[in-house]
Design a protein around this motif. Structure first.
Motif, PDB file in Angstrom:
ATOM      1  N   HIS A  28      -0.691  -9.531   1.259  1.00  0.00           N
ATOM      2  CA  HIS A  28      -1.771  -9.481   0.282  1.00  0.00           C
ATOM      3  C   HIS A  28      -1.245  -8.838  -0.988  1.00  0.00           C
ATOM      4  O   HIS A  28      -0.529  -7.839  -0.945  1.00  0.00           O
ATOM      5  CB  HIS A  28      -2.966  -8.698   0.821  1.00  0.00           C
ATOM      6  N   VAL A  29      -1.588  -9.446  -2.131  1.00  0.00           N
ATOM      7  CA  VAL A  29      -1.092  -9.011  -3.427  1.00  0.00           C
ATOM      8  C   VAL A  29      -2.215  -8.297  -4.178  1.00  0.00           C
ATOM      9  O   VAL A  29      -3.331  -8.817  -4.286  1.00  0.00           O
ATOM     10  CB  VAL A  29      -0.593 -10.212  -4.251  1.00  0.00           C
ATOM     11  N   PHE A  30      -1.906  -7.107  -4.696  1.00  0.00           N
ATOM     12  CA  PHE A  30      -2.859  -6.346  -5.505  1.00  0.00           C
ATOM     13  C   PHE A  30      -2.236  -6.132  -6.872  1.00  0.00           C
ATOM     14  O   PHE A  30      -1.124  -5.608  -6.975  1.00  0.00           O
ATOM     15  CB  PHE A  30      -3.208  -5.012  -4.842  1.00  0.00           C
ATOM     16  N   CYS A  31      -2.958  -6.534  -7.917  1.00  0.00           N
ATOM     17  CA  CYS A  31      -2.395  -6.526  -9.264  1.00  0.00           C
ATOM     18  C   CYS A  31      -3.343  -5.843 -10.236  1.00  0.00           C
ATOM     19  O   CYS A  31      -4.545  -6.124 -10.254  1.00  0.00           O
ATOM     20  CB  CYS A  31      -2.117  -7.958  -9.717  1.00  0.00           C
ATOM     21  N   CYS A  32      -2.785  -4.960 -11.054  1.00  0.00           N
ATOM     22  CA  CYS A  32      -3.569  -4.317 -12.110  1.00  0.00           C
ATOM     23  C   CYS A  32      -2.686  -4.168 -13.343  1.00  0.00           C
ATOM     24  O   CYS A  32      -1.547  -3.711 -13.247  1.00  0.00           O
ATOM     25  CB  CYS A  32      -4.089  -2.958 -11.663  1.00  0.00           C
ATOM     26  N   GLY A  33      -3.206  -4.552 -14.481  1.00  0.00           N
ATOM     27  CA  GLY A  33      -2.443  -4.439 -15.710  1.00  0.00           C
ATOM     28  C   GLY A  33      -3.131  -5.174 -16.834  1.00  0.00           C
ATOM     29  O   GLY A  33      -4.284  -5.590 -16.711  1.00  0.00           O
ATOM     30  N   LEU A  93       3.821  -1.909   5.509  1.00  0.00           N
ATOM     31  CA  LEU A  93       4.950  -2.465   4.780  1.00  0.00           C
ATOM     32  C   LEU A  93       4.506  -2.803   3.359  1.00  0.00           C
ATOM     33  O   LEU A  93       3.502  -3.499   3.173  1.00  0.00           O
ATOM     34  CB  LEU A  93       5.466  -3.722   5.475  1.00  0.00           C
ATOM     35  N   LEU A  94       5.244  -2.313   2.380  1.00  0.00           N
ATOM     36  CA  LEU A  94       4.827  -2.558   1.008  1.00  0.00           C
ATOM     37  C   LEU A  94       6.029  -2.683   0.082  1.00  0.00           C
ATOM     38  O   LEU A  94       7.089  -2.114   0.324  1.00  0.00           O
ATOM     39  CB  LEU A  94       3.896  -1.451   0.509  1.00  0.00           C
ATOM     40  N   ARG A  95       5.814  -3.474  -0.962  1.00  0.00           N
ATOM     41  CA  ARG A  95       6.743  -3.584  -2.076  1.00  0.00           C
ATOM     42  C   ARG A  95       5.955  -3.374  -3.352  1.00  0.00           C
ATOM     43  O   ARG A  95       4.764  -3.710  -3.429  1.00  0.00           O
ATOM     44  CB  ARG A  95       7.418  -4.954  -2.115  1.00  0.00           C
ATOM     45  N   ILE A  96       6.628  -2.817  -4.363  1.00  0.00           N
ATOM     46  CA  ILE A  96       5.995  -2.556  -5.653  1.00  0.00           C
ATOM     47  C   ILE A  96       6.815  -3.233  -6.746  1.00  0.00           C
ATOM     48  O   ILE A  96       8.047  -3.150  -6.744  1.00  0.00           O
ATOM     49  CB  ILE A  96       5.919  -1.037  -5.945  1.00  0.00           C
ATOM     50  N   ILE A  97       6.128  -3.896  -7.660  1.00  0.00           N
ATOM     51  CA  ILE A  97       6.753  -4.384  -8.884  1.00  0.00           C
ATOM     52  C   ILE A  97       6.034  -3.696 -10.038  1.00  0.00           C
ATOM     53  O   ILE A  97       4.823  -3.851 -10.205  1.00  0.00           O
ATOM     54  CB  ILE A  97       6.657  -5.913  -9.022  1.00  0.00           C
ATOM     55  N   LYS A 103       1.228  -6.310   5.443  1.00  0.00           N
ATOM     56  CA  LYS A 103       2.189  -6.346   4.347  1.00  0.00           C
ATOM     57  C   LYS A 103       1.471  -6.449   3.006  1.00  0.00           C
ATOM     58  O   LYS A 103       0.492  -7.189   2.871  1.00  0.00           O
ATOM     59  CB  LYS A 103       3.137  -7.543   4.511  1.00  0.00           C
ATOM     60  N   TYR A 104       2.012  -5.723   2.032  1.00  0.00           N
ATOM     61  CA  TYR A 104       1.396  -5.679   0.710  1.00  0.00           C
ATOM     62  C   TYR A 104       2.449  -5.809  -0.382  1.00  0.00           C
ATOM     63  O   TYR A 104       3.557  -5.274  -0.270  1.00  0.00           O
ATOM     64  CB  TYR A 104       0.678  -4.334   0.497  1.00  0.00           C
ATOM     65  N   LEU A 105       2.082  -6.522  -1.438  1.00  0.00           N
ATOM     66  CA  LEU A 105       2.851  -6.549  -2.670  1.00  0.00           C
ATOM     67  C   LEU A 105       1.950  -5.969  -3.751  1.00  0.00           C
ATOM     68  O   LEU A 105       0.885  -6.522  -4.050  1.00  0.00           O
ATOM     69  CB  LEU A 105       3.273  -7.976  -3.034  1.00  0.00           C
ATOM     70  N   LEU A 106       2.364  -4.845  -4.326  1.00  0.00           N
ATOM     71  CA  LEU A 106       1.583  -4.160  -5.341  1.00  0.00           C
ATOM     72  C   LEU A 106       2.238  -4.380  -6.695  1.00  0.00           C
ATOM     73  O   LEU A 106       3.414  -4.064  -6.887  1.00  0.00           O
ATOM     74  CB  LEU A 106       1.512  -2.655  -5.030  1.00  0.00           C
ATOM     75  N   ILE A 107       1.483  -4.940  -7.645  1.00  0.00           N
ATOM     76  CA  ILE A 107       2.022  -5.281  -8.959  1.00  0.00           C
ATOM     77  C   ILE A 107       1.266  -4.498 -10.027  1.00  0.00           C
ATOM     78  O   ILE A 107       0.038  -4.559 -10.101  1.00  0.00           O
ATOM     79  CB  ILE A 107       1.895  -6.789  -9.233  1.00  0.00           C
ATOM     80  N   ALA A 108       2.013  -3.761 -10.842  1.00  0.00           N
ATOM     81  CA  ALA A 108       1.402  -2.949 -11.892  1.00  0.00           C
ATOM     82  C   ALA A 108       2.046  -3.252 -13.229  1.00  0.00           C
ATOM     83  O   ALA A 108       3.266  -3.413 -13.320  1.00  0.00           O
ATOM     84  CB  ALA A 108       1.559  -1.466 -11.579  1.00  0.00           C
TER      85      ALA A 108
END
Length: 312
Positions: A186-191, A133-137, A107-112
């Protein structure tokens, strides 16, 4: 193969301030493969070296695709890409590197935030293909300034939250509900830095290793309280003024001196230069303490006072 000569094959305006560049090799070479989260370093038309995330599929690529925002406070890199890197323009690039690799979990939460969507978009496409499985914010100022929004809505609309704050600091997205409960995700964040600082603040109670960040600007190259100073190039006997809003490397480049550089963010060590005299304000992440009296990274560091004498 450390550098590849590329040509701008296509250029597409994604938003009023973001352009997508498709680069193809000039010679018949096999482009190195890359994984989601990877970037290339481009020698921009201004001579500045800048890192940009790759957006396209990295398996047996025939081209490299990047999206670049014209930064309001650009010191030459992004502005020169927008102004001069038109179709047919030739550029040197360095082979892909990856400081933001995906982990292999379920599972992944992708934050941009803003232009930070570029590695996140690449990750989302890859993970979707793998059946993860993924979600995007995706947070940004406005829909008009949101690169790849149509493409993301077409593929991930039911799995994506899109939030526009219209520049109102009181209308920013609240991540607390998304991160209040630690999960196996796991959360991946870029911004931009404020976004990443917020994610760090609200995820401090998560187990180590589950929150991942991409940051091409680990140090502030130029700060609001910086002042001008001079560097003396000992070998040539030349004095060069470094303005308050330019790095040593940029000032030397502006004065016509060839300089070796790669990251231009104080992390790679390519521009390491012997310091003969003066006290440096070290801002890099490379030099050991015992090296700081004798060397300086000219892409980010400055003089504490007076002038620096360099072995150049």
């Amino acid at each position: 193969m450390d550098q590849i000569r590329m040509r701008v094959k296509e250029r597409r305006e994604l938003t009023p301030s973001i352009a997508e560049f498709t680069l193809e090799p000039i010679d018949e070479v096999t482009l190195p493969e890359f994984a989601p989260g990877a970037h290339i370093t481009i020698e921009t038309p201004s001579g500045a070296m800048r890192r940009y995330s790759l957006v396209n599929d990295g398996a047996a690529p025939k081209e490299y695709v990047v999206a670049i925002k014209r930064e309001p406070q650009s010191r030459g890199g992004s502005a020169s890409m927008h102004d001069e890197a038109n179709v047919g323009a030739e550029l040197n690039i360095e082979v892909p590197e990856n400081d933001f690799p995906l982990t292999d979990v379920q599972k992944y939460l992708l934050i941009a935030g803003g232009i930070g969507i570029t590695p996140i978009y690449s990750m989302a496409k890859y993970l979707d293909k793998k059946g993860k499985l993924l979600r995007i914010i995706y947070v940004s100022r406005s829909a008009e300034e949101s690169a790849y929004l149509d493409e993301l809505n077409a593929s991930f609309k039911s799995r994506m939250i899109v939030h526009h704050d219209n520049g109102d600091p009181n209308a920013v997205y609240d991540f607390w509900d998304d991160l209040v409960t630690p999960r196996a995700t796991h959360v991946f964040c870029c911004g931009p830095k404020p976004l990443m600082d917020e994610i760090k603040a609200v995820s401090g109670h998560w187990p180590e290793g589950r929150i991942h960040f991409e940051d091409f600007k680990p140090v502030d190259v130029v700060r609001d309280d910086d002042t001008a100073f001079e560097v003396e190039l000992k070998k040539s006997g030349t004095n060069v003024k470094v303005p308050e809003d330019r790095s040593i490397l940029e000032a030397l480049r502006d004065a016509g001196f060839a300089t070796s550089s790669s990251c231009e963010s104080g992390t790679c060590g390519t521009c390491k230069t012997r310091l003969l005299d003066g006290e440096a304000d070290h801002r890099d992440l490379v030099l050991m303490e015992e090296e700081k009296d004798d060397f300086v990274m000219i892409c980010v560091s400055r003089a504490k006072s007076g002038r620096l004498v360099l072995d150049l």
